[in-house]
Design an enzyme around this catalytic site. Structure first.
Site, PDB file in Angstrom:
ATOM      1  CG  ASP A  64       3.657  -5.925  -2.751  1.00 42.10           C
ATOM      2  OD1 ASP A  64       2.916  -5.161  -3.405  1.00 42.10           O
ATOM      3  OD2 ASP A  64       3.834  -7.117  -3.061  1.00 42.10           O
ATOM      4  CB  CYS A  67      -1.284  -2.600  -4.132  1.00 42.25           C
ATOM      5  SG  CYS A  67      -0.912  -0.843  -4.128  1.00 42.25           S
ATOM      6  CG  HIS A 247      -3.159   0.119  -0.607  1.00 42.46           C
ATOM      7  ND1 HIS A 247      -2.189  -0.787  -0.977  1.00 42.46           N
ATOM      8  CD2 HIS A 247      -4.260  -0.619  -0.317  1.00 42.46           C
ATOM      9  CE1 HIS A 247      -2.679  -2.012  -0.889  1.00 42.46           C
ATOM     10  NE2 HIS A 247      -3.936  -1.933  -0.504  1.00 42.46           N
TER      11      HIS A 247
END
Lengths: 262, 161
Positions: A64, A67, A247
């Site tokens: 989101d 992370c 990510h």
């Protein structure tokens, strides 16, 4: 559509995506990572195989935009919680957190604006002495607690960058001030982090971190580890984060594959 | 109902009462009803020497349950002629109320930011094209007289509010 409607709609799309994954998930065997790439490129598969020689588990953090902060905070707090026989880890963590309050004040943040996030973070840290792994995970899966911690970590990074402008301003885009950079890229929830934020968070918390870069580069089979070190002598082994473009997740290294990890 | 947002709003309420002397352009910033800390109102005063001088502009402020992670919803309820305010709905186009919101803002600092938007319009992202076009053409006389007219028409009569 008005701006407000667009914003509401974008938020709805994000929420829908977010609800599919917990903020921080249970840890899983690294085999799960391998499975993600079983139909993927050989480059990824080879790297993961190499990675699994030294690492055996991973834990996902929700994608989101927060992370990195959430993964860092969880990995750190979990380490402190599991090291109940090493009270110095807890003392150092609490000390770093208490010092962050002065840092935020020095960076001109209003106490009113950050106090609630700070207190939730400090309280969670203090609770680690009696938390079970399940309770820690539940705290990080609770929106209010988890997001308060993320927010406090963001403000710590922002405060560090603002109070060390002479070192970091040269890396900003031309014409951008550190205040602008921080409010746009650090303080706002959901904004992804880059290397400068990693460096700053390492310095503020005095916790070292190694980032395993998992890329599709065909020419190397090894995962590239990039260390980020605090200015002080590290008092515990580095946290390990797995980075795939855009990510971060948490990795568990075999040598301190700790007992009782969920 | 989240208790965190209530705790935060209570703190803001107490701080605002203490600071009231230090913000000349903010006549009022308070909950509409004392038992609902999630619905506030504010009155901005038009800056002296600006086309808004003499005007009192009322804002309606709704605090979401996840404030301050998410921004408050703020709109003008007094009609105001401004390039970045929708003339009919009072919607405000200000980056910090939308994409650039950060939880380090407070209601008070946001109201100060809206107040400074009045004298520092951003005609490149207009919600009121007529006002923005006058500015973009450099027609300051036309712009100022339009603003003055609407200020006199809507923002100076207390009965109207």
């Amino acid at each position: 559509m008005t701006d407000e409607q667009i914003l509401t709609q974008m938020q709805a799309i994000k929420d829908e995506e977010a609800n599919l994954h917990p903020l921080v998930d249970n840890s899983v065997d690294l085999v799960e990572l391998e499975k993600e790439y079983q139909n993927g490129s050989a480059a990824f598969q080879n790297k993961i195989r190499n990675l699994s020689e030294t690492h055996d588990r991973m834990r996902r953090s929700r994608g989101d935009g927060n992370c990195f902060y959430r993964a860092f905070a969880f990995a750190w707090f979990e380490r402190v919680m599991l090291a109940k026989n090493k009270p110095e880890l807890h003392m150092n963590a609490v000390k770093a957190m208490e010092e962050s309050k002065d840092l935020l004040l020095a960076a001109q943040f209003e106490l009113l604006a950050f106090e609630d996030f700070y207190l939730v973070t400090l309280e969670t840290l203090q609770n680690l002495v009696h938390y079970t792994p399940e309770e820690l995970l539940a705290a990080f899966q609770n929106d209010e607690i988890s997001n308060s911690i993320v927010m406090h970590f963001r403000l710590m990074v922002s405060a560090y960058l603002k109070t060390h402008q002479e070192d970091y301003a040269p890396f900003l885009e031309f014409g951008q001030t550190m205040d602008e950079f921080c409010s746009m890229h650090v303080e706002a929830m959901g904004r992804e982090s880059e290397e400068m934020m990693l460096i700053a968070l390492t310095k503020v918390t005095h916790v070292s971190v190694e980032v395993a870069y998992l890329s599709g580069n065909e020419n190397v089979d090894e995962v590239n580890f990039l260390p980020f070190l605090p200015d002080t002598e590290p008092y515990m082994p580095p946290l390990v984060l797995l980075y795939r473009p855009g990510h971060y997740d948490i990795l568990y290294r075999k040598s301190h594959c700790l007992e009782g990890v969920v | 109902m989240s208790s965190a947002v209530h705790r935060r709003m209570l703190k803001e309420y107490l701080a605002i009462q203490k600071n009231s002397a230090t913000r000349p352009h903010l006549e009022l910033l308070e909950p509409i009803q004392e038992d609902d800390l999630l619905h506030w109102q504010a009155i901005l005063l038009g800056t002296a020497d600006s086309a808004y001088e003499g005007g009192r502009f009322r804002l309606d402020i709704v605090i979401p349950n996840n404030y301050p992670i998410h921004p408050p919803a703020i709109r003008f309820t007094t009609k105001i002629c401004h390039p970045n305010v929708h003339f009919k709905t009072g919607e405000i186009c200000l980056d910090i109320l939308k994409s650039e919101w950060t939880p380090s803002w407070t209601l008070e600092s946001v109201c100060v930011a809206i107040s400074s938007l009045l004298t520092n319009p951003e005609p490149s992202s207009p919600l009121n094209c007529d006002a923005a076009n006058l500015l973009r053409c450099g027609d300051m006389a036309g712009y100022n007289s339009l603003v003055k007219m609407y200020t006199a028409l809507y923002a100076m009569d207390d009965e109207e509010q």
